[in-house]
Motif scaffolding. Structure first.
Motif, PDB file in Angstrom:
ATOM      1  N   ARG A  99      -1.764  -5.154   5.253  1.00  0.00           N
ATOM      2  CA  ARG A  99      -2.564  -6.158   5.933  1.00  0.00           C
ATOM      3  C   ARG A  99      -2.716  -7.330   4.977  1.00  0.00           C
ATOM      4  N   ALA A 100      -2.303  -8.494   5.381  1.00  0.00           N
ATOM      5  CA  ALA A 100      -2.415  -9.651   4.498  1.00  0.00           C
ATOM      6  C   ALA A 100      -3.606 -10.504   4.909  1.00  0.00           C
ATOM      7  N   ILE A 101      -4.284 -11.061   3.936  1.00  0.00           N
ATOM      8  CA  ILE A 101      -5.317 -12.062   4.195  1.00  0.00           C
ATOM      9  C   ILE A 101      -4.822 -13.355   3.573  1.00  0.00           C
ATOM     10  N   ILE A 102      -4.673 -14.389   4.398  1.00  0.00           N
ATOM     11  CA  ILE A 102      -4.201 -15.657   3.845  1.00  0.00           C
ATOM     12  C   ILE A 102      -5.201 -16.756   4.171  1.00  0.00           C
ATOM     13  N   ASP A 159       6.930   0.279  -2.085  1.00  0.00           N
ATOM     14  CA  ASP A 159       7.135   1.686  -2.454  1.00  0.00           C
ATOM     15  C   ASP A 159       5.827   2.464  -2.389  1.00  0.00           C
ATOM     16  N   VAL A 160       4.764   1.840  -2.883  1.00  0.00           N
ATOM     17  CA  VAL A 160       3.457   2.500  -2.850  1.00  0.00           C
ATOM     18  C   VAL A 160       3.088   2.801  -1.409  1.00  0.00           C
ATOM     19  N   ASN A 161       3.257   1.796  -0.571  1.00  0.00           N
ATOM     20  CA  ASN A 161       2.918   1.931   0.841  1.00  0.00           C
ATOM     21  C   ASN A 161       3.756   3.023   1.501  1.00  0.00           C
ATOM     22  N   ASP A 162       5.015   3.060   1.129  1.00  0.00           N
ATOM     23  CA  ASP A 162       5.956   3.964   1.771  1.00  0.00           C
ATOM     24  C   ASP A 162       5.816   5.386   1.243  1.00  0.00           C
ATOM     25  N   GLN A 163       5.795   5.537  -0.082  1.00  0.00           N
ATOM     26  CA  GLN A 163       5.804   6.873  -0.684  1.00  0.00           C
ATOM     27  C   GLN A 163       4.450   7.567  -0.618  1.00  0.00           C
ATOM     28  N   PHE A 164       3.383   6.821  -0.913  1.00  0.00           N
ATOM     29  CA  PHE A 164       2.067   7.453  -0.969  1.00  0.00           C
ATOM     30  C   PHE A 164       1.280   7.241   0.325  1.00  0.00           C
ATOM     31  N   GLY A 165       1.790   6.414   1.226  1.00  0.00           N
ATOM     32  CA  GLY A 165       1.069   6.158   2.463  1.00  0.00           C
ATOM     33  C   GLY A 165      -0.202   5.353   2.279  1.00  0.00           C
ATOM     34  N   THR A 166      -0.311   4.661   1.140  1.00  0.00           N
ATOM     35  CA  THR A 166      -1.530   3.911   0.854  1.00  0.00           C
ATOM     36  C   THR A 166      -1.643   2.693   1.763  1.00  0.00           C
ATOM     37  N   THR A 167      -2.822   2.496   2.322  1.00  0.00           N
ATOM     38  CA  THR A 167      -3.089   1.290   3.090  1.00  0.00           C
ATOM     39  C   THR A 167      -3.248   0.132   2.114  1.00  0.00           C
ATOM     40  N   ILE A 168      -2.639  -1.004   2.420  1.00  0.00           N
ATOM     41  CA  ILE A 168      -2.666  -2.110   1.460  1.00  0.00           C
ATOM     42  C   ILE A 168      -3.264  -3.352   2.092  1.00  0.00           C
ATOM     43  N   VAL A 169      -4.229  -3.931   1.434  1.00  0.00           N
ATOM     44  CA  VAL A 169      -4.789  -5.213   1.847  1.00  0.00           C
ATOM     45  C   VAL A 169      -4.402  -6.219   0.773  1.00  0.00           C
ATOM     46  N   LEU A 206      -6.626  -2.779  -2.568  1.00  0.00           N
ATOM     47  CA  LEU A 206      -6.843  -4.212  -2.356  1.00  0.00           C
ATOM     48  C   LEU A 206      -6.127  -4.967  -3.467  1.00  0.00           C
ATOM     49  N   LEU A 207      -5.229  -5.855  -3.091  1.00  0.00           N
ATOM     50  CA  LEU A 207      -4.468  -6.601  -4.093  1.00  0.00           C
ATOM     51  C   LEU A 207      -4.835  -8.078  -3.982  1.00  0.00           C
ATOM     52  N   ASP A 208      -5.434  -8.603  -5.030  1.00  0.00           N
ATOM     53  CA  ASP A 208      -5.858 -10.001  -5.002  1.00  0.00           C
ATOM     54  C   ASP A 208      -4.805 -10.851  -5.704  1.00  0.00           C
TER      55      ASP A 208
END
Lengths: 358, 260
Positions: free
Chosen positions: B38-41, B202-212, B180-182
């Motif tokens: 999920r991106a916040i711009i 890779d993080v999103n794909d391998q670990f299934g982590t939700t990313i903002v 959360l990545l700022d």
């Protein structure tokens, strides 16, 4: 040439997480400790023990405690003298009021009381930091100066206000002669140094350093600031309290509150700043610098005067001692603000490459 | 684990945040689904970082509700958010400068380490074995991020791009549910950006982590994110798939100015 780690491979994480990963370091330190236990008692005279070695060992233990708080956790304190006093008086009360109390246990309990007071006076650190915290801890100092002077219960109602202990026994060993006292202090110091090193390389030590370096980020990754700061205050005060008890019991024998005045707090803070903030070794360098240098100057200046044919009076020597001592502190802080420990590690880096620096 | 976007994991409803008279966020609602990127711009000062700070408990919004996995989240401190599985990296790098890369990443394991102070002081039994077990996990992260050669280096000495990578490693060490990545790619060159994108995916794909993710590089945002929310002056002006957002007239006006 001698100081190389070539060929020293680590095959497990346990081996890689040792205190001294380089074999030469390990043997050097073990050698120094062995020499301190065996060699020094055979070589050194009584004056040396009383005036230099015993104060050095006890103050380096206190400096170690201060370094855990100031150097590792970044919480500045000007109340170290107070926690030494609390340790000393608490140990004294345990020792004289409870029949058959072993000396070591009394000292550890004194440290425990000091730790509890450390947590209490550490509570302001949850709100204020830096110089403001220094002022808050200074309150501990003034409170203790007052309490041990005015509340006679703490001094077991002694009429002169000074207290004394004698007949220190441990497992049938009477700690009486300077050599005995020296060996006792050395033993305690080695044990506490190992404990401090273990704490700083474990998770609690990393939490302290995280709080020191960037407290917002530390909290975001799940470090509770309250636990980290107060545990640093507790551990630090415990070390300082035990050192205070030893200073009273072993070094002084009888003492009054002035032995733990605000001067002592400043002295301990200077030790860790000069020795190296955030370095176990630095605590020893700082203590050595501050304990030994004045005595050295005291002996050395008249000898130097004789050499050039000027006789220097005692008063002039003590003045010059302060001037030189002060200017050396300033010099060191300008040349190496990270303290003597950094000079030591730079020297080791250079030695690894010597004699082929490229 | 193959990636499949799941249910709503974090739902923000009508969030408003004020600092005195300054309105940082006004009535913002959006949700985050499990396993998505999920991106916040938004332009500078739009309130993107404030939004992240609300999510991980650094700021406390005056109005609005936050639901995490269906349960309403009450007053939240950062370390509590961390213990529920929310990790973050920082815009201007929040690494611990005096510590080595290894120690920095090890601090990310703090919440998972349970041994008491006394055992740690003695370096004995559970404390020691725990330390070694977590070292093993941290080494996996170091391998994943390809920073083996700098593990003993103090982070203060590292170049910027590597520091960003260590920052990501420290957050990953928490094994977060939501990361959360700022601005993870601010100030990087093209290759470093490519590396970072690869790590994030890779993080999103391998670990299934939700990313903002907050990011200014539109190319990156459009490429890697599943859904995008657009903020401007503390208000939400767009929300949807990257293509929808790109063609949204209000978003174009906010980015390019009214005259175009």
């Amino acid at each position: 040439m001698l100081y190389r780690e070539n060929g020293q491979f680590k095959t497990s994480y346990a081996a890689d997480q040792q205190v001294f990963t380089i074999a030469q370091d390990k043997w050097f330190v073990l050698g120094v400790i062995a020499f301190a236990f065996i060699g020094v008692p055979m070589l050194v005279d009584e004056y040396m023990f009383r005036a230099i070695l015993i104060p050095f060992l006890i103050l380096s233990l206190a400096a170690l405690g201060v370094n855990l708080l100031v150097g590792y956790c970044g919480q500045i304190t000007l109340g170290a003298g107070a926690f030494m006093a609390i340790g000393a008086y608490a140990a004294y009360n345990f020792f004289v009021r409870i029949e058959g109390m072993p000396v070591v246990l009394a000292m550890l309990l004194g440290g425990g009381v000091s730790a509890a007071m450390g947590v209490l006076f550490g509570i302001p650190s949850l709100r204020v930091r830096g110089l403001y915290l220094a002022v808050a801890t200074l309150a501990a100092q003034f409170f203790c100066d007052w309490a041990f002077l005015r509340i006679s219960w703490f001094t077991n109602d002694s009429s002169s206000g000074s207290v004394s202990v004698s007949n220190l026994k441990m497992f049938g060993w009477t700690i009486d002669s300077p050599v005995d006292k020296y060996l006792f202090c050395l033993g305690v110091m080695v044990v506490f140094a190992v404990l401090a090193k273990n704490l700083t390389r474990a998770t609690v030590g990393r939490q302290w350093m995280a709080i020191r370096d960037m407290d917002v980020a530390a909290e975001v990754i799940g470090i509770r600031p309250m636990y980290s700061k107060l545990s640093a205050f507790a551990v630090s005060s415990f070390f300082v309290g035990v050192a205070g008890a030893m200073w009273g019991f072993i070094h002084l024998g009888s003492w009054e509150p002035a032995a733990f005045s605000v001067d002592r707090s400043f002295q301990l803070l200077f030790m860790v700043i000069i020795g190296g903030l955030g370095s176990i070794l630095g605590s020893f360098f700082g203590a050595a610098f501050i304990v030994v240098l004045p005595i050295f100057l005291n002996q050395f200046l008249p000898a130097l005067g004789d050499l050039v044919g000027i006789s220097i009076s005692t008063a002039a020597v003590s003045h010059a001692e302060l001037i030189i001592f002060g200017s050396l502190i300033v010099f060191f802080l300008i040349v190496e603000p990270h303290g003597l420990a950094r000079l030591w590690s730079i020297a080791k880096e250079k030695l690894r490459l010597w004699p082929f620096p490229h | 684990m193959s990636r499949k976007i799941g249910d709503v994991i974090l739902d923000l409803q009508n969030i408003s945040l004020r600092f005195g008279g300054v309105k940082a966020l006004t009535d913002i609602s959006f949700n985050i689904r499990e396993h998505e990127v999920r991106a916040i711009i938004g332009p500078n000062g739009a309130g993107k970082s404030s939004m992240l700070n609300v999510i991980n408990g650094v700021y406390h919004p005056q109005d609005g509700k936050i639901f995490y996995r269906g349960a309403e989240r009450k007053k939240m401190e950062p370390h509590m958010a961390a213990s529920t599985g929310i990790a973050r990296t920082f815009q201007n790098i929040g690494l611990f400068k005096g510590m080595s890369v290894l120690d920095n990443i090890m601090t990310g394991r703090t919440l998972k380490m349970k041994s008491n102070l006394l055992l740690q002081a003695l370096w004995f039994g559970p404390a020691r074995s725990e330390e070694l077990a977590h070292r093993r996990k941290v080494e996996e992260i170091i391998d994943f991020l390809e920073i083996q050669h700098i593990r003993k280096t103090p982070v203060g000495r590292l170049p910027y791009g590597l520091q960003k990578r260590v920052d990501l490693g420290r957050a990953l060490a928490m094994e977060p549910q939501i990361l959360l990545l700022d601005e993870p790619m601010a100030g990087m060159n093209v290759e470093e950006k490519q590396d970072m994108c690869r790590f994030i995916l890779d993080v999103n794909d391998q670990f299934g982590t939700t990313i903002v993710l907050i990011e200014h590089d539109m190319g990156v945002v459009m490429d890697i994110s599943d859904r995008v929310v657009v903020l401007d002056y503390g208000k939400k002006i767009g929300d949807g798939l990257p293509d929808e957002v790109r063609s949204n007239p209000e978003v174009i006006r906010a980015y390019l100015g009214a005259g175009h």
